[in-house]
Design a protein around this motif. Structure first.
Motif, mmCIF file in Angstrom:
data_model
loop_
_atom_site.group_PDB
_atom_site.id
_atom_site.type_symbol
_atom_site.label_atom_id
_atom_site.label_comp_id
_atom_site.label_asym_id
_atom_site.label_seq_id
_atom_site.Cartn_x
_atom_site.Cartn_y
_atom_site.Cartn_z
ATOM 1 N N GLU A 13 0.839 -1.195 0.000
ATOM 2 C CA GLU A 13 0.000 0.000 0.000
ATOM 3 C C GLU A 13 0.873 1.243 0.000
ATOM 4 N N VAL A 14 0.396 2.294 -0.668
ATOM 5 C CA VAL A 14 1.074 3.589 -0.637
ATOM 6 C C VAL A 14 0.063 4.623 -0.137
ATOM 7 N N GLU A 15 0.451 5.348 0.898
ATOM 8 C CA GLU A 15 -0.449 6.333 1.490
ATOM 9 C C GLU A 15 -0.838 7.407 0.470
ATOM 10 N N GLU A 16 -2.100 7.794 0.494
ATOM 11 C CA GLU A 16 -2.595 8.819 -0.422
ATOM 12 C C GLU A 16 -1.803 10.111 -0.237
ATOM 13 N N GLY A 17 -1.409 10.699 -1.332
ATOM 14 C CA GLY A 17 -0.644 11.938 -1.259
ATOM 15 C C GLY A 17 0.850 11.737 -1.439
ATOM 16 N N ASN A 18 1.308 10.482 -1.508
ATOM 17 C CA ASN A 18 2.722 10.213 -1.737
ATOM 18 C C ASN A 18 3.042 10.448 -3.218
ATOM 19 N N PRO A 19 3.912 11.427 -3.527
ATOM 20 C CA PRO A 19 4.208 11.740 -4.932
ATOM 21 C C PRO A 19 5.367 10.927 -5.506
ATOM 22 N N TYR A 20 5.963 10.055 -4.675
ATOM 23 C CA TYR A 20 7.164 9.339 -5.082
ATOM 24 C C TYR A 20 6.936 7.881 -5.451
ATOM 25 N N LEU A 21 5.873 7.266 -4.897
ATOM 26 C CA LEU A 21 5.667 5.837 -5.077
ATOM 27 C C LEU A 21 4.252 5.515 -5.537
ATOM 28 N N LYS A 22 4.128 4.345 -6.184
ATOM 29 C CA LYS A 22 2.819 3.883 -6.632
ATOM 30 C C LYS A 22 2.784 2.357 -6.499
ATOM 31 N N SER A 23 1.697 1.835 -5.945
ATOM 32 C CA SER A 23 1.542 0.388 -5.816
ATOM 33 C C SER A 23 0.452 -0.089 -6.768
ATOM 34 N N GLU A 24 0.777 -1.118 -7.531
ATOM 35 C CA GLU A 24 -0.183 -1.649 -8.501
ATOM 36 C C GLU A 24 -0.056 -3.164 -8.566
ATOM 37 N N GLN A 25 -1.088 -3.873 -8.090
ATOM 38 C CA GLN A 25 -1.138 -5.331 -8.168
ATOM 39 C C GLN A 25 0.122 -6.006 -7.618
ATOM 40 N N GLY A 26 0.518 -5.582 -6.442
ATOM 41 C CA GLY A 26 1.643 -6.231 -5.773
ATOM 42 C C GLY A 26 3.012 -5.798 -6.241
ATOM 43 N N ILE A 27 3.066 -4.739 -7.052
ATOM 44 C CA ILE A 27 4.339 -4.215 -7.548
ATOM 45 C C ILE A 27 4.495 -2.777 -7.072
ATOM 46 N N LEU A 28 5.691 -2.444 -6.567
ATOM 47 C CA LEU A 28 5.951 -1.078 -6.128
ATOM 48 C C LEU A 28 6.733 -0.342 -7.209
ATOM 49 N N TYR A 29 6.149 0.746 -7.697
ATOM 50 C CA TYR A 29 6.777 1.573 -8.733
ATOM 51 C C TYR A 29 7.310 2.868 -8.136
ATOM 52 N N GLU A 30 8.388 3.348 -8.714
ATOM 53 C CA GLU A 30 8.875 4.682 -8.370
ATOM 54 C C GLU A 30 8.267 5.660 -9.363
ATOM 55 N N VAL A 31 7.806 6.803 -8.859
ATOM 56 C CA VAL A 31 7.123 7.797 -9.684
ATOM 57 C C VAL A 31 7.922 9.095 -9.713
ATOM 58 N N ASP A 32 7.930 9.756 -10.857
ATOM 59 C CA ASP A 32 8.561 11.064 -10.973
ATOM 60 C C ASP A 32 7.636 12.088 -10.319
ATOM 61 N N PRO A 33 8.044 12.704 -9.194
ATOM 62 C CA PRO A 33 7.161 13.642 -8.490
ATOM 63 C C PRO A 33 6.852 14.907 -9.293
ATOM 64 N N GLY A 34 7.676 15.155 -10.315
ATOM 65 C CA GLY A 34 7.462 16.355 -11.111
ATOM 66 C C GLY A 34 6.266 16.264 -12.042
ATOM 67 N N ASN A 35 6.069 15.079 -12.642
ATOM 68 C CA ASN A 35 4.973 14.930 -13.604
ATOM 69 C C ASN A 35 4.035 13.765 -13.296
ATOM 70 N N GLY A 36 4.362 12.983 -12.274
ATOM 71 C CA GLY A 36 3.491 11.876 -11.893
ATOM 72 C C GLY A 36 3.647 10.632 -12.739
ATOM 73 N N ASN A 37 4.592 10.642 -13.673
ATOM 74 C CA ASN A 37 4.798 9.483 -14.538
ATOM 75 C C ASN A 37 5.610 8.393 -13.830
ATOM 76 N N VAL A 38 5.313 7.134 -14.168
ATOM 77 C CA VAL A 38 6.048 6.015 -13.591
ATOM 78 C C VAL A 38 7.489 6.054 -14.087
ATOM 79 N N ARG A 39 8.424 5.868 -13.163
ATOM 80 C CA ARG A 39 9.841 5.911 -13.524
ATOM 81 C C ARG A 39 10.428 4.506 -13.618
ATOM 82 N N SER A 40 10.184 3.672 -12.610
ATOM 83 C CA SER A 40 10.775 2.336 -12.612
ATOM 84 C C SER A 40 10.032 1.385 -11.681
ATOM 85 N N VAL A 41 10.326 0.095 -11.836
ATOM 86 C CA VAL A 41 9.805 -0.917 -10.917
ATOM 87 C C VAL A 41 10.849 -1.094 -9.821
ATOM 88 N N TYR A 42 10.433 -0.908 -8.568
ATOM 89 C CA TYR A 42 11.358 -1.068 -7.441
ATOM 90 C C TYR A 42 11.393 -2.508 -6.974
#
Length: 254
Positions: A134-163
């Protein structure tokens, strides 16, 4: 003389009351912080930022230096600068089922650079019973999707990489469009994943990202990807001169 004694006694009780009042407020603050994240204990390692609830099955990565180690100094964590990234420690925890990442948790630059070059194991390999990220709402750095943790670019919200991916994840995996890289050890040891689909945006696959996946039967790649391709389920560079990953579960593992 009598008046001085009375004054002294009153002053003494005033000081006692003041000290007790401060203590109560302090404890109240600690309880309030604890209640907000439902945390009561810390994993037994100095190299981790994971805190556990009473049952020991739910963990919380706070992402702020010092919070959880000395709650009295962190009466309001939202006023603190984010600082410690995501450190999962080096000890196995077979009871952890849910791992939540707080509003300030993120992948630090040093953490990312070191991990991509040196680390080859999944960052969640220590938690074999993990069922949910889970990623707490409002976190601009991370995204959780179906058991995978992604790193997000806080500047534009785009997915950067799979952590990283939960070790127990099952079935097919389709990496989110826009993902540019698979971090070192991202899917390492995910034996129940049967296939991985790579988007056209993927540019780099770091060491160990697709290794030791015994149940994987095939890799598929978006035709628009300029860097990678797949033939009969095997992952190659676009020019097919180099094998990037061979599915260990292909043809029953033979």
């Amino acid at each position: 003389m009598k008046q001085k004694i009375i004054t002294g006694i009153l002053l003494f009780f005033f000081v006692i009351a003041l000290v007790l009042g401060i203590s109560i407020v302090k404890r109240g603050t600690e309880k309030e912080v604890n209640a907000s994240v439902h945390i009561v204990q810390e994993l037994p390692s100095e190299e981790t930022d994971i805190l556990l609830d009473e049952s020991g099955t739910r963990g919380y990565v706070h992402g702020v230096w010092g919070f959880g180690r000395n709650l009295s100094e962190r009466s309001n964590i939202l006023e603190q600068e984010p600082g410690c990234g995501v450190r999962t420690g080096n000890r196995t925890n077979k009871n952890l089922k849910i791992l939540s990442f707080g509003k300030w948790a993120r992948i630090m630059e040093q953490e990312r650079d070191t991990g991509e070059v040196e680390m080859s194991e999944n960052p969640f390999s220590l938690f074999p019973a993990l069922e949910k990220l889970e990623v707490e709402e409002g976190n601009p750095y991370l995204k959780s999707e179906q058991g995978i943790l992604y790193e997000v670019d806080p500047g534009n919200g785009n997915v950067r990489s799979v952590y990283g991916c939960m070790i127990g994840k099952k079935g097919s995996v389709k990496i989110l469009d826009g993902t540019r890289s698979l971090g070192a050890g991202a899917f390492y040891g995910c034996h129940q994943i049967t296939s991985v689909t790579i988007p056209g945006s993927l540019e780099k696959i770091y060491p160990g990202a697709l290794e030791n996946m015994k149940g994987c039967e095939k890799y598929e790649v978006d035709k628009a990807n300029p860097n990678y391709t797949s033939v009969d389920g095997v992952l190659y560079t676009k020019n097919k001169e180099k094998v990037i990953a061979y599915p260990l579960g292909k043809n029953g593992g033979r």
